[in-house]
Design a protein around this motif. Structure first.
Motif, mmCIF file in Angstrom:
data_model
loop_
_atom_site.group_PDB
_atom_site.id
_atom_site.type_symbol
_atom_site.label_atom_id
_atom_site.label_comp_id
_atom_site.label_asym_id
_atom_site.label_seq_id
_atom_site.Cartn_x
_atom_site.Cartn_y
_atom_site.Cartn_z
ATOM 1 N N TYR A 157 0.820 -1.211 0.000
ATOM 2 C CA TYR A 157 0.000 0.000 0.000
ATOM 3 C C TYR A 157 0.856 1.265 0.000
ATOM 4 O O TYR A 157 0.684 2.125 -0.881
ATOM 5 N N THR A 170 -8.616 1.856 -0.631
ATOM 6 C CA THR A 170 -7.747 1.765 -1.814
ATOM 7 C C THR A 170 -7.513 0.333 -2.272
ATOM 8 O O THR A 170 -6.786 0.110 -3.250
ATOM 9 N N ARG A 171 -8.141 -0.623 -1.632
ATOM 10 C CA ARG A 171 -7.915 -2.028 -1.980
ATOM 11 C C ARG A 171 -8.227 -2.359 -3.434
ATOM 12 O O ARG A 171 -7.485 -3.125 -4.066
ATOM 13 N N LEU A 203 0.928 3.528 -3.423
ATOM 14 C CA LEU A 203 0.173 4.773 -3.299
ATOM 15 C C LEU A 203 1.067 6.010 -3.295
ATOM 16 O O LEU A 203 0.624 7.093 -3.687
ATOM 17 N N VAL A 212 -7.809 3.172 5.292
ATOM 18 C CA VAL A 212 -7.190 3.567 4.023
ATOM 19 C C VAL A 212 -6.996 2.351 3.135
ATOM 20 O O VAL A 212 -7.226 2.412 1.917
ATOM 21 N N ARG A 213 -6.630 1.231 3.722
ATOM 22 C CA ARG A 213 -6.452 0.013 2.929
ATOM 23 C C ARG A 213 -7.776 -0.459 2.328
ATOM 24 O O ARG A 213 -7.828 -0.896 1.168
ATOM 25 N N THR A 234 -0.973 4.930 5.173
ATOM 26 C CA THR A 234 -1.411 4.046 4.095
ATOM 27 C C THR A 234 -1.517 2.581 4.506
ATOM 28 O O THR A 234 -2.062 1.774 3.750
ATOM 29 N N LEU A 284 -7.579 -0.740 -5.953
ATOM 30 C CA LEU A 284 -6.441 -0.332 -6.773
ATOM 31 C C LEU A 284 -5.211 -1.190 -6.488
ATOM 32 O O LEU A 284 -4.548 -1.674 -7.406
#
Length: 336
Positions: free
Chosen positions: A258, A308-309, A262, A304-305, A299, A311
């Motif tokens: 991550y 954005t998982r 990111l 947040v994980r 991150t 991606l």
């Protein structure tokens, strides 16, 4: 801790030309931060087999996020740098080469485990790779072959370091090695030649003879491995004596993909802002180091994980294929 080095190294790299502190940090980190990751990656792939399970993991964990973030890089470069997308996936945008390299190392790793003198052969291949400038950035082959010996020695080295860390003398030696590397970087200053440590340039591109290039490559590989070992030895903490911070770092270490992925598009955004030129260079460097470290913490935070998982793990929803070892173990347990 290794991924923090990567993010910090990339962040201060934008200030190399303005700040002596940024230059020193960047040069110091670039000696060993990739060797640390490659060695750990080799240890993590020590049981990976050349079967459907192994190929499935490579696709899920590396190829799929690589495609997604290559597309993101095209988009961000177009928006913030006015750069037209190349639409090529055989040459990587900044920072994404490691995913391609890791996929190739995992593919060839099982083959090397089946031959004698695999490490020596990989070193010879690495040295010969520097003879030709033609491989360049195509599938990151130059770096794949440069760092291949570190990947193969990873399982042995990490296991040894796990044993050596219980000896205070080994821990002290790790600090001495890191201090020696830092001293060299500071003494040479602007004259420190970091290009051989990148692994992406042929001897011709380095403008040295083949013999001199091979010696530089051996020096870069040897010192990189030595300082990677020193870094892992010098880290605080004792086996079977977890602390709150230690537990947090250990948990965060399972999700380093991550911060790694990111931070790359964020660097493009920052590079297009006035922040890279604001304030005193030394103070600016300190701020960049602090922000990069905080970014690594943020991150790996669970909210947040989750956000954005799609991606970072675009194929997370697919069922995982068990390896042959896992199937045999399951059958053995069921029989018992």
């Amino acid at each position: 801790m290794a991924i923090v080095l990567v993010v910090v190294g990339h962040a201060v790299g934008m200030l190399r030309n303005d700040s002596a502190l940024a230059l020193a940090i960047s040069n110091f980190v670039y000696i060993f931060h990739i060797p640390v990751l490659v060695v750990l990656a080799g240890w993590g792939a020590r049981n990976l087999q050349a079967d459907g399970s192994g190929l499935s993991k490579i696709t899920r964990q590396l190829i799929a996020p690589y495609i997604v973030f290559q597309l993101i890089a095209f988009l961000f470069s177009f928006i913030f740098e006015d750069t037209n997308p190349s639409w090529t996936f055989v040459e990587q945008t900044f920072g994404l080469w490691f995913l391609v390299a890791l996929a190739l190392w995992r593919l060839v790793g099982p083959w090397f485990r089946g031959i004698k003198n695999a490490l020596l052969i990989s070193v010879v291949i690495s040295l010969l790779a520097g003879l030709t400038p033609s491989i360049g950035d195509f599938l990151s082959l130059s770096r794949v072959l440069f760092f291949l010996p570190m990947f193969l020695i990873g399982p042995w080295l990490v296991d040894r370091i796990s044993e050596w860390r219980s000896d205070p003398r080994s821990r002290a030696l790790g600090l001495v090695v890191l201090s020696a590397g830092l001293t060299v970087v500071i003494v040479f200053g602007e004259n420190f030649w970091r290009l051989p440590f990148l692994g992406n340039l042929s001897y011709e591109s380095l403008e040295v003879s083949n013999v001199e290039g091979m010696l530089w490559r051996l020096l870069a590989m040897g010192s990189g491995l030595l300082m990677a070992a020193g870094f892992m030895l010098a880290l605080p903490g004792r086996p079977n004596a977890p602390t709150g911070i230690g537990n947090f770092i250990a948990d965060a270490g399972r999700d380093t993909m991550y911060p790694y992925l990111l931070h790359l598009p964020l660097l493009t955004v920052v590079g297009a802002t006035p922040f890279v030129d604001m304030g005193h260079p030394t103070l600016r460097t300190a701020v960049f180091v602090a922000v990069a470290t905080i970014l690594c913490i943020v991150t790996v935070w669970r909210p947040v994980r989750l956000l954005t998982r799609p991606l970072v793990e675009p194929l997370w929803f697919l069922p995982r294929i068990p390896s042959e070892h896992e199937r045999l173990k399951a059958n053995s347990n069921s029989t018992s």
